[in-house]
Each structure stands twice: as structure tokens, then as C-alpha cells.
Scaffold this motif. Structure first.
Motif, mmCIF file in Angstrom:
data_model
loop_
_atom_site.group_PDB
_atom_site.id
_atom_site.type_symbol
_atom_site.label_atom_id
_atom_site.label_comp_id
_atom_site.label_asym_id
_atom_site.label_seq_id
_atom_site.Cartn_x
_atom_site.Cartn_y
_atom_site.Cartn_z
ATOM 1 N N TRP A 19 0.863 -1.173 0.000
ATOM 2 C CA TRP A 19 0.000 0.000 0.000
ATOM 3 C C TRP A 19 0.899 1.222 0.000
ATOM 4 N N SER A 20 0.748 2.056 -0.991
ATOM 5 C CA SER A 20 1.563 3.264 -1.053
ATOM 6 C C SER A 20 0.633 4.470 -1.137
ATOM 7 N N ILE A 21 1.202 5.613 -0.902
ATOM 8 C CA ILE A 21 0.424 6.841 -0.966
ATOM 9 C C ILE A 21 0.961 7.736 -2.069
ATOM 10 N N LYS A 22 0.073 8.560 -2.605
ATOM 11 C CA LYS A 22 0.466 9.552 -3.602
ATOM 12 C C LYS A 22 0.984 10.762 -2.844
ATOM 13 N N LYS A 23 2.161 11.198 -3.196
ATOM 14 C CA LYS A 23 2.746 12.356 -2.518
ATOM 15 C C LYS A 23 2.353 13.635 -3.244
ATOM 16 N N GLU A 24 1.729 14.521 -2.505
ATOM 17 C CA GLU A 24 1.374 15.849 -2.985
ATOM 18 C C GLU A 24 1.314 16.760 -1.766
ATOM 19 N N MET A 25 1.318 18.033 -1.978
ATOM 20 C CA MET A 25 1.187 18.949 -0.855
ATOM 21 C C MET A 25 -0.289 19.025 -0.477
ATOM 22 N N VAL A 26 -0.580 18.706 0.774
ATOM 23 C CA VAL A 26 -1.944 18.675 1.275
ATOM 24 C C VAL A 26 -2.091 19.764 2.334
ATOM 25 N N GLU A 27 -3.014 20.674 2.112
ATOM 26 C CA GLU A 27 -3.324 21.702 3.115
ATOM 27 C C GLU A 27 -4.316 21.092 4.091
ATOM 28 N N ILE A 146 -3.215 4.346 7.657
ATOM 29 C CA ILE A 146 -3.023 5.615 6.932
ATOM 30 C C ILE A 146 -1.986 6.470 7.653
ATOM 31 N N MET A 147 -2.089 6.542 8.971
ATOM 32 C CA MET A 147 -1.109 7.331 9.728
ATOM 33 C C MET A 147 0.277 6.722 9.619
ATOM 34 N N ASN A 148 0.380 5.398 9.655
ATOM 35 C CA ASN A 148 1.682 4.742 9.496
ATOM 36 C C ASN A 148 2.309 5.088 8.151
ATOM 37 N N LEU A 149 1.491 5.086 7.093
ATOM 38 C CA LEU A 149 1.994 5.420 5.758
ATOM 39 C C LEU A 149 2.509 6.856 5.679
ATOM 40 N N HIS A 150 1.965 7.729 6.514
ATOM 41 C CA HIS A 150 2.400 9.128 6.541
ATOM 42 C C HIS A 150 3.518 9.358 7.559
ATOM 43 N N GLY A 151 4.036 8.289 8.152
ATOM 44 C CA GLY A 151 5.128 8.412 9.117
ATOM 45 C C GLY A 151 4.682 8.979 10.445
#
Length: 182
Positions: A19-27, A146-151
Motif C-alpha cells: 500500500w503506497s500513498i500519492k505524494k502531494e502537498m496537502v493543506e 493511513i497514519m503509518n503510511l504518513h510516518g
């Protein structure tokens, strides 16, 4: 049933480390406002009010997956609407020296001490919620992934009344964006 299958597939992919996440700037302030707006009608149907607390100073954006952060917020708000029995859900955003935090809290019945250690387990639902067939006990385990994927990490903070979930995102990868209007 379709949502259950989707959730199980998502967790299966996570277990396989794929499971990977798309990296973009999220406000995050925008993500919070959009999630609150999306859940407003459901909250109103349960005679609840969603309150949003954003800082007046500069807000932070994260390099992460905006859709997954939105999903995370919707899981927590949906759980508060469905299970808390309270009248208020509060969403807050703030920064510390090393992290940016989102807090989701309600003023409902809370989670029993004996259940606190199991709420992030798959398929676990507290006794008071077992009658609801719209939830399968996977939401909080997905939120944790989800939180784990975001570190980062998610935790339940015990309060006198209700539940408070705190999400910690590390500042690494964060950058400041312009001051919020209004």
C-alpha cells in the motif's frame, strides 16, 4: 458489502507492504473543512454539531496523500456521529515544535477502559456499537494504517467524557504555506 470487501482488500495490500500513498502537498486546514462539510448532514441527522478550530497563524501543508487524509478524517467523524451519542464533534489543527496534529473529539459516551487497547484491532467493535450493521470494525485499523503510511501515529486520548483521537504527523516533509484568508 462492497465497502467491506474494499476495506478488506485495502488492509490485505497493507499487510503485504504494497500500500503506497500519492505524494502531494496537502493543506490540512482545507482537508478538515472539506471533511466537516461532507459529514455535516449525517451529524445534523443525529442532532450533532461539527465545530472546526483552525489556527489564525500560518497553517501547514504535508507531503502526503490528500485522499487518504480525507478518508482518515471521515472515518473518525463517522465513528463519532454513529457511536458517541453526544451533541458536538470538534476538529482542531495545531503545530508543536516537531509535529503537526489534528485532533478529533466528541462529547459522547466515550470508550470503556477495557476496550481502549483493542479499538485499533480489525473487526473489533465496542459492545454498544455491535447493533450497527453499517460499520464492520475496520475503520480505526485503516486509520492507523493511513497514519503509518504518513510516518505518523494516531492515539486515543482518554477524557472525562467522550473520545479524543489525536493524529501526529512529523514535521519532516512539511512546509509553511500562506496565511489563511479571513
Amino acid at each position: 458489502m462492497g465497502r467491506l470487501i474494499d476495506d478488506l482488500l485495502l488492509l490485505s495490500v497493507s499487510d503485504a507492504g504494497q500500500w503506497s500513498i500519492k505524494k502531494e502537498m496537502v493543506e490540512l486546514d482545507t482537508a478538515i473543512l472539506e471533511a466537516a462539510e461532507e459529514m455535516e448532514e449525517a451529524a445534523r441527522e443525529h442532532e450533532m454539531h461539527i465545530q472546526v478550530n483552525l489556527p489564525e497563524e500560518e497553517v501547514s501543508a504535508v507531503s502526503g496523500d490528500g485522499e487518504r487524509i480525507r478518508q482518515l478524517l471521515l472515518i473518525l467523524i463517522s465513528n463519532a456521529v454513529s457511536y458517541s451519542g453526544g451533541k458536538r464533534i470538534s476538529l482542531s489543527l495545531y503545530e508543536t515544535k516537531h509535529q503537526v496534529c489534528i485532533k478529533v473529539e466528541d462529547d459522547g459516551v466515550g470508550i470503556g477502559k477495557e476496550e481502549e487497547n483493542r479499538i485499533f484491532d480489525r473487526f473489533y467493535r465496542a459492545d454498544k456499537s455491535r447493533k450497527d450493521k453499517n460499520h464492520f470494525g475496520l475503520g480505526l485499523s485503516i486509520a492507523k494504517e493511513i497514519m503509518n503510511l504518513h510516518g505518523g501515529m494516531i492515539e486515543l486520548i482518554k477524557a472525562e467524557k467522550g473520545c479524543t483521537f489525536l493524529m501526529h504527523f512529523p514535521k519532516k516533509g512539511w512546509k509553511s504555506v500562506s496565511k489563511r484568508e479571513g
